[in-house]
Write a protein that holds these residues in place. Structure first.
Motif, PDB file in Angstrom:
ATOM      1  N   LEU B 207      -8.698   0.626  -3.768  1.00  0.00           N
ATOM      2  CA  LEU B 207      -7.638  -0.367  -3.922  1.00  0.00           C
ATOM      3  C   LEU B 207      -7.212  -0.895  -2.559  1.00  0.00           C
ATOM      4  CD1 LEU B 207      -5.400   1.176  -6.706  1.00  0.00           C
ATOM      5  CD2 LEU B 207      -6.978  -0.741  -6.891  1.00  0.00           C
ATOM      6  N   TYR B 208      -7.061   0.032  -1.599  1.00  0.00           N
ATOM      7  CA  TYR B 208      -6.646  -0.388  -0.257  1.00  0.00           C
ATOM      8  C   TYR B 208      -7.753  -1.187   0.416  1.00  0.00           C
ATOM      9  CZ  TYR B 208      -2.673   2.733  -0.757  1.00  0.00           C
ATOM     10  OH  TYR B 208      -1.535   3.327  -1.182  1.00  0.00           O
ATOM     11  N   ASP B 209      -8.990  -0.749   0.203  1.00  0.00           N
ATOM     12  CA  ASP B 209     -10.118  -1.481   0.797  1.00  0.00           C
ATOM     13  C   ASP B 209     -10.149  -2.904   0.282  1.00  0.00           C
ATOM     14  OD1 ASP B 209     -10.727   0.859   2.049  1.00  0.00           O
ATOM     15  OD2 ASP B 209     -12.247   1.476   0.582  1.00  0.00           O
ATOM     16  N   ALA B 210      -9.979  -3.046  -1.042  1.00  0.00           N
ATOM     17  CA  ALA B 210     -10.005  -4.373  -1.645  1.00  0.00           C
ATOM     18  C   ALA B 210      -8.887  -5.239  -1.080  1.00  0.00           C
ATOM     19  CB  ALA B 210      -9.872  -4.257  -3.157  1.00  0.00           C
ATOM     20  N   ALA B 211      -7.704  -4.630  -0.934  1.00  0.00           N
ATOM     21  CA  ALA B 211      -6.563  -5.390  -0.418  1.00  0.00           C
ATOM     22  C   ALA B 211      -6.836  -5.850   1.005  1.00  0.00           C
ATOM     23  CB  ALA B 211      -5.307  -4.537  -0.469  1.00  0.00           C
ATOM     24  N   ARG B 212      -7.489  -4.991   1.782  1.00  0.00           N
ATOM     25  CA  ARG B 212      -7.768  -5.331   3.169  1.00  0.00           C
ATOM     26  C   ARG B 212      -8.743  -6.498   3.257  1.00  0.00           C
ATOM     27  NH1 ARG B 212      -7.619  -0.326   5.018  1.00  0.00           N
ATOM     28  NH2 ARG B 212      -9.826  -0.041   4.586  1.00  0.00           N
ATOM     29  N   VAL B 213      -9.732  -6.467   2.370  1.00  0.00           N
ATOM     30  CA  VAL B 213     -10.686  -7.577   2.327  1.00  0.00           C
ATOM     31  C   VAL B 213      -9.946  -8.878   2.035  1.00  0.00           C
ATOM     32  CG1 VAL B 213     -12.640  -8.534   1.052  1.00  0.00           C
ATOM     33  CG2 VAL B 213     -12.619  -6.107   1.674  1.00  0.00           C
ATOM     34  N   ASP B 214      -8.936  -8.781   1.177  1.00  0.00           N
ATOM     35  CA  ASP B 214      -8.149  -9.973   0.843  1.00  0.00           C
ATOM     36  C   ASP B 214      -7.159 -10.328   1.937  1.00  0.00           C
ATOM     37  OD1 ASP B 214      -9.484 -10.128  -1.468  1.00  0.00           O
ATOM     38  OD2 ASP B 214      -7.909  -9.278  -2.743  1.00  0.00           O
ATOM     39  N   GLY B 215      -7.155  -9.571   3.025  1.00  0.00           N
ATOM     40  CA  GLY B 215      -6.304  -9.906   4.157  1.00  0.00           C
ATOM     41  C   GLY B 215      -4.900  -9.344   4.084  1.00  0.00           C
ATOM     42  N   ALA B 216      -4.689  -8.337   3.254  1.00  0.00           N
ATOM     43  CA  ALA B 216      -3.346  -7.761   3.147  1.00  0.00           C
ATOM     44  C   ALA B 216      -3.104  -6.812   4.312  1.00  0.00           C
ATOM     45  CB  ALA B 216      -3.199  -7.007   1.829  1.00  0.00           C
ATOM     46  N   PHE B 222       1.402  -1.652   1.038  1.00  0.00           N
ATOM     47  CA  PHE B 222       2.388  -0.670   0.594  1.00  0.00           C
ATOM     48  C   PHE B 222       3.176  -1.213  -0.592  1.00  0.00           C
ATOM     49  CE2 PHE B 222       6.554   1.429   0.776  1.00  0.00           C
ATOM     50  CZ  PHE B 222       6.146   2.750   0.742  1.00  0.00           C
ATOM     51  N   ARG B 223       3.570  -2.495  -0.457  1.00  0.00           N
ATOM     52  CA  ARG B 223       4.411  -3.093  -1.493  1.00  0.00           C
ATOM     53  C   ARG B 223       3.633  -3.364  -2.787  1.00  0.00           C
ATOM     54  NH1 ARG B 223       7.095  -6.212  -3.934  1.00  0.00           N
ATOM     55  NH2 ARG B 223       7.574  -8.416  -3.867  1.00  0.00           N
ATOM     56  N   HIS B 224       2.366  -3.800  -2.641  1.00  0.00           N
ATOM     57  CA  HIS B 224       1.640  -4.238  -3.833  1.00  0.00           C
ATOM     58  C   HIS B 224       0.690  -3.182  -4.388  1.00  0.00           C
ATOM     59  CE1 HIS B 224       3.356  -8.203  -3.605  1.00  0.00           C
ATOM     60  NE2 HIS B 224       3.068  -8.238  -2.311  1.00  0.00           N
ATOM     61  N   ILE B 225       0.414  -2.135  -3.619  1.00  0.00           N
ATOM     62  CA  ILE B 225      -0.461  -1.082  -4.159  1.00  0.00           C
ATOM     63  C   ILE B 225       0.294   0.242  -4.252  1.00  0.00           C
ATOM     64  CG2 ILE B 225      -2.567   0.238  -3.819  1.00  0.00           C
ATOM     65  CD1 ILE B 225      -3.672  -2.229  -2.373  1.00  0.00           C
ATOM     66  N   THR B 226       0.785   0.724  -3.105  1.00  0.00           N
ATOM     67  CA  THR B 226       1.403   2.057  -3.109  1.00  0.00           C
ATOM     68  C   THR B 226       2.573   2.125  -4.093  1.00  0.00           C
ATOM     69  OG1 THR B 226       0.848   2.143  -0.766  1.00  0.00           O
ATOM     70  CG2 THR B 226       2.243   3.887  -1.616  1.00  0.00           C
ATOM     71  N   LEU B 227       3.529   1.192  -3.942  1.00  0.00           N
ATOM     72  CA  LEU B 227       4.729   1.283  -4.781  1.00  0.00           C
ATOM     73  C   LEU B 227       4.408   1.215  -6.277  1.00  0.00           C
ATOM     74  CD1 LEU B 227       7.607  -0.523  -2.855  1.00  0.00           C
ATOM     75  CD2 LEU B 227       7.205   1.914  -3.190  1.00  0.00           C
ATOM     76  N   PRO B 228       3.615   0.225  -6.738  1.00  0.00           N
ATOM     77  CA  PRO B 228       3.306   0.238  -8.175  1.00  0.00           C
ATOM     78  C   PRO B 228       2.560   1.495  -8.613  1.00  0.00           C
ATOM     79  CG  PRO B 228       2.622  -1.833  -7.168  1.00  0.00           C
ATOM     80  CD  PRO B 228       3.059  -0.944  -6.067  1.00  0.00           C
ATOM     81  N   MET B 229       1.657   1.986  -7.758  1.00  0.00           N
ATOM     82  CA  MET B 229       0.865   3.136  -8.170  1.00  0.00           C
ATOM     83  C   MET B 229       1.689   4.418  -8.245  1.00  0.00           C
ATOM     84  SD  MET B 229      -2.163   2.188  -8.952  1.00  0.00           S
ATOM     85  CE  MET B 229      -3.224   3.615  -8.923  1.00  0.00           C
ATOM     86  N   ILE B 230       2.731   4.525  -7.424  1.00  0.00           N
ATOM     87  CA  ILE B 230       3.550   5.748  -7.517  1.00  0.00           C
ATOM     88  C   ILE B 230       4.787   5.508  -8.385  1.00  0.00           C
ATOM     89  CG2 ILE B 230       2.791   6.645  -5.269  1.00  0.00           C
ATOM     90  CD1 ILE B 230       5.677   5.900  -4.280  1.00  0.00           C
TER      91      ILE B 230
END
Lengths: 360, 319
Positions: B207-216, B222-230
Motif C-alpha cells: 500500500l505504501y509502495d503504491a502510494a509512493r509511486v503515486d507521489g504521496a 499517513f493520512r490516507h493509508i495508516t489512519l484508515p487501516m488502523i
C-alpha cells in the motif's frame, strides 16, 4: 525505507558522501528524538528514586541539588565548619570551609592545608554556593518497609493475587476451550453476550453485589476479591480463545480417535501448546490484582489487617503527605514487584497485548 | 454444575426437535459444561445484579436502615434530575471527557507512529520502556506524579523556573488540574500504544509502495493509508475511552481524597456515585445513578457503532 528512495532519486547532487550520510543522519535524528522523549517519559521514576533517597531537610533546602546530598563540612579544632565553593581572582574555585563570617569579608580555612593561616576573602559569603556530597538515605526504605508493615502486606496481596490468578486461569481456560472447540447451539449469541459485558459500567453490578456480600457476611473478608475470579471474565476468555483457535484441530481429532475425552484433550494437547498465553494471563492477573485499588477499598476499608499494598500505601501517604521522601519511598516499594515481574516476563506481557490487538 | 444444565433445558428440548444425533448432543453438552463457569458467573455477577440494581433504583433502600425500605416509584429519578450536586458532577465529567478523550485517542497514534518509523533503531527497547509505566500501580503512579508536579519541589516546576516560564500550582489550581490529571492518565497508555503498533505493523507494505509511486509524501500516506487501516483500533480505543471516562474517578480520588478540590473541578460523576453508595449507603439512589450511567454508555456505544460505517475501515478483517 522512504529516506533511501528519496536519496536515490536525487542522485545528481554534488556530494556523494553527503548523500550516503543522509540515511544514517535520519536514523540518528529519529532515534535521538525518541530517546529524548523516553527520558522525559521515564523521568518521574528518577524523581521517585532521587526523592526517596533524600533527607527530609534537603528537599526544601535552598540551593540543594536534585540528587540526594548533604552539605559538606570540615571539622577544625572540634567544630564543624560548612564548606563553600569560593571563587578567587585567578578563576579557580576552591572548596574552603568558612571560619569567620563577615558582611563584606570572611575568613576561610583550606581543608587540605588546615595548618596554614585562615584565608581572607573579599565578597559576600551569602552569595557563595555550598559544597554537596552524594549521600543516599537508604534508611528511608527500611523505614517505609517497617512503617507500612510490608511482610503482612506482601502476604495479603499475594494471597489475593495468586488465588485470583488460579481462579481466572481455571475458569477462563475452560470457557475459552468451550468456545473454541465445541458446536453448541446459540454459541455465537453467548459469545456476543460475553464480549458485550466488557462495556458494562462496574457500578451497575457493584451496588447489588456489595449488598449481597454484605448480607452473607463477606464484606471485610478476602472472598469478594477472590471468588468472582473463578467465574471467568470476558477479556481473558477472548485472549485464550484467540490462541486456542490458532492451534490446529487435527491434533485434538487424533487424540479423540485414540480415545481421549474432551478434558484429556484439553490437558494433554491444548494446554502444552498454549503455555505462553497461559503465563501471560496468569502474570497479568497477578499484576492487575497487585495494582487494584478500587475493590479492596470497597470491601476491606474497615479491615487494616487484611488490606493489600495499594490501600496501605494510600493510607500511609495520607498520613505522611508532608514528608515527600517517605511518600516516594513507599510508592517505590509498591511498584517494585510489578516492575520486576514485568522485566522478567516481558515477552509474555507484550505478547498478550499483541494477541488481542491483532484481532480487534 | 447441575444449575447450568437445568438453566439450559429449553435449549436441549429444541435439540431433540431437530433430531440431532447422539454424538452432536454429547458435544454440545460437553461444550456447555466447559462454558458453565462463565454462564453461572454471568447470571450470578452480571445479570441478576443488573436486575437487582434496576429494582433498587425504584426504592429508598439504604444499608443503614434496611428495614425501612419502601417503593418510591420514579422518586429517585426525579431526585436525580433536581439534584444540584449530581448536575454539577455531570458537567464536570463531560467537561473533562471533552479534553481527555481526544488526547487519549491521539496520544497512542502518535507514539505508535514514532515507534513504527522505519528510521528508528532499537524498537523493542523503546517499546518495552514506553509500555512499562502501564504496569505501575495506580496509587504509586499518582503519588509519583503528585511529587513531580509539586508546586515548589517538583521537577516540572523546577524546570519551568529554570527556563523562566511561570510555574503553575498544578494540583491546586482549577485551570491546571485537568492537564495534570490527563498527564497522570497518559502514563498508562502502554497497552493502547501496543495495540496501535500491532495494527500498524499489520498494514501491507504494498500500500505504501503504491502510494509512493503515486507521489504521496510521508504525511499523505499517513493520512490516507495508516489512519484508515488502523481505524478499527482507533474505534476500539474510542469505545473503551468513553466507557472509561464516564467511570473516571480513582486518580482524583487518590489525589484529593474525594474532596472535589480545587473548586469542585474533580467532583466527577463516578465519585458522587461512589459516595452515595459507599459513604452514605444510599443504595437505592446509587443504583439509580448507576442505571442512568449504564443507559448513557449504551446510547453512546450505539451511536458510535452507527458512525463506524462512515470512518472505520474493516476490509482487512474479512473472514
Amino acid at each position: 525505507m522512504t529516506a533511501q528512495t528519496k536519496t536515490s532519486r536525487s542522485m545528481h547532487s554534488s556530494s556523494v558522501i553527503a548523500q550516503r550520510m543522509r540515511p544514517f543522519l535520519a536514523i540518528a535524528t529519529v532515534t535521538l528524538f525518541t530517546l529524548m522523549i523516553l527520558m522525559v517519559w521515564l523521568s518521574p521514576f528518577g524523581y521517585m528514586v532521587a526523592t526517596g533517597l533524600k533527607d527530609r531537610k534537603m528537599i526544601t533546602e535552598q540551593g540543594a541539588p536534585i540528587w540526594p546530598a548533604t552539605p559538606t563540612t570540615f571539622t577544625y579544632e572540634g567544630k564543624d565548619y560548612p564548606i563553600h565553593l569560593v571563587p578567587t581572582e585567578d578563576g579557580t574555585i576552591h572548596r574552603w570551609a568558612i571560619f569567620k563570617k563577615g558582611r563584606e569579608e570572611s575568613l576561610f580555612i583550606d581543608p587540605e592545608n588546615p595548618e596554614a593561616e585562615p584565608i581572607q576573602w573579599t565578597g559576600r559569603w551569602r552569595t557563595l554556593k555550598r559544597d554537596w556530597k552524594f549521600s543516599p538515605k537508604w534508611g528511608n526504605f527500611t523505614r517505609a518497609w517497617e512503617e507500612l508493615g510490608m511482610p503482612l502486606l506482601l502476604r495479603n496481596t499475594l494471597v489475593i493475587a495468586i488465588t485470583g490468578a488460579i481462579g481466572t486461569l481455571l475458569s477462563c481456560i475452560a470457557v475459552a476451550y468451550g468456545f473454541s472447540r465445541f458446536r453448541i447451539p446459540g454459541k455465537n449469541i453467548l459469545f456476543m453476550i460475553l464480549v458485550s459485558t466488557m462495556i458494562l459500567p462496574t457500578f451497575v453490578t457493584l451496588v447489588p453485589t456489595y449488598v449481597l456480600f454484605n448480607q452473607i457476611g463477606w464484606v471485610g473478608t478476602w472472598l469478594p476479591l477472590i471468588v468472582p475470579h473463578f467465574f471467568a471474565n470476558a477479556y481473558n476468555v477472548f485472549l485464550l480463545r484467540q490462541f486456542f483457535m490458532a492451534i490446529p484441530r487435527e491434533l485434538d481429532e487424533a487424540a479423540m480417535i485414540d480415545g481421549a475425552g474432551p478434558l484429556r484433550t484439553l490437558i494433554s494437547i491444548i494446554l502444552p501448546q498454549a503455555i505462553p498465553v497461559i503465563v501471560s494471563v496468569g502474570v497479568l492477573h497477578i499484576v492487575w490484582a497487585w495494582n487494584d485499588y478500587f475493590m479492596p477499598l470497597i470491601y476491606l476499608a474497615t479491615k487494616p489487617k487484611l488490606q493489600p499494598i495499594s490501600i496501605a500505601i494510600q493510607n500511609y501517604n495520607a498520613l505522611y503527605f508532608a514528608q515527600p521522601h517517605m511518600v516516594q519511598a513507599s510508592s517505590l516499594l509498591g511498584l517494585v514487584l510489578p516492575v520486576v515481574l514485568f522485566f522478567a516476563a516481558q515477552r509474555f506481557f507484550m505478547q498478550g497485548v499483541v494477541f488481542t490487538g491483532v484481532e480487534k | 454444575m447441575s444449575t447450568a444444565f437445568s438453566g439450559f433445558s429449553l435449549k436441549q428440548l429444541r435439540l431433540k426437535k431437530t433430531k440431532m444425533s447422539k454424538l452432536v448432543r454429547r458435544e454440545a453438552l460437553w461444550g456447555l459444561l466447559f462454558l458453565s463457569p462463565w454462564i453461572v458467573g454471568f447470571l450470578l455477577w452480571t445479570f441478576l445484579p443488573m436486575v437487582a440494581s434496576l429494582i433498587f433504583s425504584f426504592t429508598n433502600f439504604s444499608l443503614i436502615y434496611p428495614g425501612e425500605t419502601q417503593w418510591v416509584g420514579f422518586g429517585n429519578y426525579i431526585k436525580f434530575l433536581k439534584d444540584p450536586i449530581v448536575g454539577m458532577s455531570v458537567k464536570v465529567s463531560l467537561r473533562f471527557a471533552l479534553i481527555a478523550v481526544p488526547i487519549g485517542i491521539i496520544q497512542p497514534i502518535l507514539m505508535a507512529a514514532l515507534l513504527n518509523d522505519g528510521r528508528l533503531r532499537g524498537k523493542r527497547f523503546f517499546m518495552t520502556l514506553f509500555y512499562m509505566p502501564y504496569i505501575v500501580p495506580l496509587v504509586s503512579a499518582v503519588y509519583i506524579w503528585a511529587g513531580v508536579m509539586n508546586d515548589q519541589t517538583g521537577w516540572i516546576n523546577m524546570a519551568l523556573r529554570t527556563v523562566g516560564f511561570p510555574a503553575p500550582d498544578w494540583l491546586n489550581d482549577p485551570t491546571w488540574i485537568y492537564p495534570a490529571l490527563i498527564i497522570v492518565g497518559l502514563w498508562g497508555v502502554g497497552d493502547m500504544m501496543l495495540f496501535h503498533v500491532a495494527a500498524m505493523q499489520g498494514i501491507p507494505t504494498e500500500l505504501y509502495d503504491a502510494a509512493r509511486v503515486d507521489g504521496a509524501g510521508r504525511i499523505a500516506s499517513f493520512r490516507h493509508i495508516t489512519l484508515p487501516m488502523i481505524s478499527p483500533v482507533i474505534f476500539y480505543n474510542l469505545i473503551l475511552s468513553v466507557i472509561g471516562i464516564v467511570q473516571y474517578f480513582i486518580i482524583p480520588f487518590v489525589l484529593k481524597g474525594g474532596s472535589g478540590e480545587p473548586g469542585n473541578t474533580t467532583r466527577f460523576y463516578a465519585m458522587q456515585l461512589y459516595k452515595e453508595a459507599f459513604a452514605y449507603s444510599e443504595m437505592g439512589y446509587a443504583a439509580t445513578m448507576a442505571w442512568i450511567l449504564f443507559v448513557f454508555v449504551l446510547i453512546m456505544t450505539v451511536v458510535l457503532f452507527a458512525t463506524a460505517k462512515y470512518w472505520v475501515y474493516y476490509a482487512a478483517e474479512e473472514g
